[in-house]
Structures are given as C-alpha cells and as structure tokens.
Motif scaffolding. Sequence first.
Motif, PDB file in Angstrom:
ATOM      1  N   CYS A 169      -3.953  -8.589   0.239  1.00 27.24           N
ATOM      2  CA  CYS A 169      -4.409  -7.099  -0.703  1.00 27.24           C
ATOM      3  C   CYS A 169      -2.982  -6.525  -0.952  1.00 27.24           C
ATOM      4  O   CYS A 169      -2.999  -5.291  -0.966  1.00 27.24           O
ATOM      5  CB  CYS A 169      -4.633  -6.725   0.841  1.00 27.24           C
ATOM      6  N   ASP A 212       2.359  -4.208   0.714  1.00 23.32           N
ATOM      7  CA  ASP A 212       2.111  -2.981   1.632  1.00 23.32           C
ATOM      8  C   ASP A 212       1.213  -2.311   2.376  1.00 23.32           C
ATOM      9  O   ASP A 212       0.754  -1.308   3.200  1.00 23.32           O
ATOM     10  CB  ASP A 212       2.700  -2.192   0.369  1.00 23.32           C
ATOM     11  N   VAL A 213       0.215  -3.743   2.349  1.00 18.31           N
ATOM     12  CA  VAL A 213      -1.270  -3.220   3.418  1.00 18.31           C
ATOM     13  C   VAL A 213      -1.008  -3.419   5.259  1.00 18.31           C
ATOM     14  O   VAL A 213       0.166  -3.334   5.541  1.00 18.31           O
ATOM     15  CB  VAL A 213      -2.030  -4.536   3.296  1.00 18.31           C
ATOM     16  N   LYS A 214      -1.620  -2.197   5.541  1.00 13.92           N
ATOM     17  CA  LYS A 214      -1.843  -1.456   6.853  1.00 13.92           C
ATOM     18  C   LYS A 214      -2.119  -2.749   7.928  1.00 13.92           C
ATOM     19  O   LYS A 214      -3.748  -2.637   7.674  1.00 13.92           O
ATOM     20  CB  LYS A 214      -1.426  -0.433   7.732  1.00 13.92           C
ATOM     21  N   THR A 224      -8.838  -0.626   0.736  1.00  8.85           N
ATOM     22  CA  THR A 224      -8.444   0.607   1.379  1.00  8.85           C
ATOM     23  C   THR A 224      -6.636  -0.637   1.569  1.00  8.85           C
ATOM     24  O   THR A 224      -6.659  -1.120   2.267  1.00  8.85           O
ATOM     25  CB  THR A 224      -9.126   0.114   3.051  1.00  8.85           C
ATOM     26  N   ARG A 225      -5.881   0.491   2.197  1.00  8.53           N
ATOM     27  CA  ARG A 225      -4.597  -0.005   2.568  1.00  8.53           C
ATOM     28  C   ARG A 225      -4.443   0.088   4.449  1.00  8.53           C
ATOM     29  O   ARG A 225      -4.134  -0.241   4.719  1.00  8.53           O
ATOM     30  CB  ARG A 225      -3.673   1.316   2.637  1.00  8.53           C
ATOM     31  N   ASP A 272      -5.135   7.049   3.457  1.00  9.51           N
ATOM     32  CA  ASP A 272      -5.400   5.865   1.949  1.00  9.51           C
ATOM     33  C   ASP A 272      -4.905   6.727   0.335  1.00  9.51           C
ATOM     34  O   ASP A 272      -5.406   8.052   0.577  1.00  9.51           O
ATOM     35  CB  ASP A 272      -6.608   5.891   1.336  1.00  9.51           C
TER      36      ASP A 272
END
Length: 554
Positions: A310, A313-315, A232-233, A552
Amino acid sequence: MQIEASSNRQDFEFTLTIKTQDIDKFITDPLLQADAFGVVSGFSSAEPLKIEKGLFNLFVRPDASPGLDTAKEMHYTLFLRDAQGKPWTFFGFKEVVKEDSFEMWAETTTLYYYLWEGHSTFDTPDIKSVRGVGILRISVSDFIKQLTTFKSNADSAVQEQETIVKFLNIFATNLWQAYAPFVFTTTTSRWNEHLFPMNTTQGVAMGEKTLHPIDTQDGLTISLQRFKTKETRNVVLLLHGLTTSTDMYIMPEQQNFVNYLHSNGFTDVWSLDWRGSGRFTYNLMPHRYNLDDIAKNDIPKALDFIRQSCGADVKIHVVCHCVGSLSFMASLAAGYVDNITSIISNSVSLTPKVRWQAFLKMIFGPELLEYVFGYAYISPRMAYFPGPGFGKWIYWMERGIRHECKEPACHLVSFMWGWGYPAAYNHRNMHPTTHRRLVDLFGGTSFHYYRHIRKMLFAKASVSFDKKINYLEECKKKQLPPTLFISGSDNNIFPGSNKQTFEALNEGKNAGRVQYLEFANYGHQDTFMGQYSHIEVFPQLLAFLKKHEVQDAN
C-alpha cells in the motif's frame, strides 16, 4: 411481525387431510412439502371455515422458532377466508429440540400457531398484522385415531403397506437426524455438516478479495486476506483470537465487521491469520510456540507486507481481539512494530485476568491433557468425533455441568476458555446459524499458548515467556497511538482485564491517549460475532476510527 396484544381466549381446532401425489417425490423433496385440505373451527364464525389452500412441510430447518436449540420444525400454512370474504393465514409450527428425546411426544404433538390478516407465507418479508397466537395439542385418543387414517391409492394392499412404510420411515429418519446427533454426537450428518463452506468469503459483499501467504522466519506459513473496494490511505488490520480466524469478521449470516467498515468509508481492510488461526492444521500438532513468537515473527511480517503493498506512508488502524490483542500489544511494547495510527483492543491486552475456576484449569489443564492423556491438542470438534474415542469424555463431562444449550461445540468452547454459562458470549447475542457453526468458527490448538498466558496470570501483567520483558511496563514508557480498550460487561473469559489495562496506562505519557469502553450485555466474542453488533457495538468503534483517520487526498 406486528402483534396486537389481547387477552381474549377462544377454543380453536382444525381437521386436516395431508395429501401428496407421489410418495417417492415427497421423500426426495428437501422441504418434504405436501398439500393440506380441511376445515378450521372456532374462528370468527359459527360455521367451520374451509381451507382454500394449505401447505404442509414435514421437517425443515428451524426458521420460526425463537430459540437456539431447535433442530427441526414441521410447518402448517393454511389460507382461509371468513364469512365476510376477508382473507386470513393460519401458520403453525412444531419444533423438535436438540437432545430432548425424552420430550419427543410433547414436541411432535404440540403446535404453536399465529393467525394474521391476508394470505402470505411465514418467510415473506411483508409486515404481518397478527390477530392471534396460541397452542394446539393432539390428545392421545386423537393420535391413536390419526394412526388409522393413513391411506394410499396403490393398486394392491401390499403396495399400500409399502407406501405407508415409506412415509413412516422418512418420519422416523428425520426424528433420528434431529435427536441422535445431540445424544450420541457421532452421526455422519454432523461430522460433515457445514451451513456455509469453511473459510468462505461470500460474506463480504463488495470489492476484491485476495489471499496472501506469508512465510515466517521460524518456518511457518501464515496469511493475510485483503478486502478492498477502493484505494485509501487508511487501512484497517484485523487480528482474530486464538483458535478463531478471519472468519469471525466475515460471517455471511449477518452484517459482519468487514462489510460494516466498507459501508462506512474504510475501503481497504486486511485480516491476519496468525499462527494460532483455526485455519492452520499445524495447530493440531504438539508445538512450543508462544505469544512472543506471534509478536516477533507474525505481526511485524504482516505489517511489512501491507506497507509494501500500500505504500510506506499508509495509515494503519489495528483492531485486535483476545490473544491477537495480547500479542499485538506485546509486539508494540517490545518495539517490533511502530508507526500505528490507532488501536482498538478487545477483551484483553496487557493485564490478563480470569475467574478462579478458569485459573485452576490453566494451572492443571495443559500438563494433564498433554502428558497424562496424551492429547496433542484440544478442539470444539472433539465432541463430533465418531465413537467413544479421542476427547469425547470431555464433552460428556461438560454436558453434565452445562445446561444452557444443547450445542456440543458451545460446551467445548466453554471448556477451552474462561468460565461461564456459556463462557465466550451471551446466547442472546448469537445468531442461531452462528451457534450451529461454532464447530467451524473455532478451531483446535496445542497447549503451549495456555502456558504462556498462565505465566502472565501469575505475574499479573503481560510478560514474555522467559519473564525478561514486562510488556505492560514497556508500554508505560512509550507514547502509544490513540488506543481504545473495549470489553463486554459480561466478559467471562478475561473479566475486567482491559479496564485494568486502561487504568494502568491512563497516566504519564499516555494520559488522555487511551480510552475504555464497555458494552452492556456483551461477553468476550460476541462484540464482533454477535447478531446485533452492527447496531450496538460497531457504530462506537467506527466513531473512534473516524476520529483518527487521515483524510484521503481528492
């Protein structure tokens, strides 16, 4: 259970014969289970009812008692059938309460009972239609008579006496195990008791569980634990409080926060055990680490590791608690971390406040304990150390003040933090197993973190140890990510702290970007560790996270 209210009262008694086929097997049976035979009088019929089947458990773990302080129970399960052929179950239990050795007679001769329709044991999950509740007591004369009824089918009088002695010995041993640990707090059964393995991850039901050690620039090893069900982001990072650990988010005895997140769409959860974690033995040595070290060395390193794992750009959504929250907000204010998607901060963040009793402890405690008494650390486990040694007097002092429960670790946690009865949570919110496990869930710490918080209390704001950085003022200059400050209404460790932070930040650049939410009947720790948190707390935290998640890609 489904109980129908009624004011009807009637006399009720039973006469039982307890029988075990083999005394040696009975002694080794973990449930100490025997058969029960006899009759019940005073129920629904003029004639006594015969017990079709009966089970007797001499001493078992407390499952029926509603309180936190029950150490052992005796269970009676009797299956009856009335004159019309209708089945009934009589379930009775006696409770042995921790530290109440002066009440031994009352506890071992008082039986609380339920009467419900059908034949079922207490621990079966079906809904029971309870038709009666009550209390039975053994009189002194009946007890004396009972002592004369011990019988054995041994081949000789000597063997019969040996058998009776075996039974009385197991009875006395269980009473000792129930009372002595809470009177003397030195028995090995308490030193080594772990209801769940320490630092277990069995509480997380789904996905991969991986542990990632991380070395800090100043020579410590910290760790990130990852719980992932799918990519997942939106990543959630959890930060515990001082002396707790990742364990506070993954407790097996109840619906924990990590499981709740997994079940509601946040499928990649990380938890940082920063240097104040109860998992690390270096906290049991004198040190001079402070919150600046956490903010500068631990948290940025962890976020870098997550982004490397991850993607850049992962949040990242941060949920932080207590000193973990103080340290994270300091790290954000000082510019050591950035690009955070949202923040949930529990109990305290940028304006620490304590009650005056706790302030006195903060003023005098660190130097008194470290230099006068020569203690390298303080820990809830001190109450369980053998003999009258290291730190045991602190527990005895606390026990003289606190009468709200009998759990030694609960008293020591209240000594270490805040001021209340208890300080860290409302008892109503704590699962009995959690209450019993406090000694494993809260670790030890040296005293320098207290000194840093003491400086913040004098400054009336979060400041660096050298007082050169006012983290509150630095946060006012920044545009913060969406931030939810939360607290329990009964927070006895940092009362009103997060509400004050919200009021200080809800203006200028951050007006409308910060929120405050208070949970009625909750304290400091039970917002995440409470047995009802998944019903009363987590849904509102989830709503905030959902509002700020990035969708996502399909």
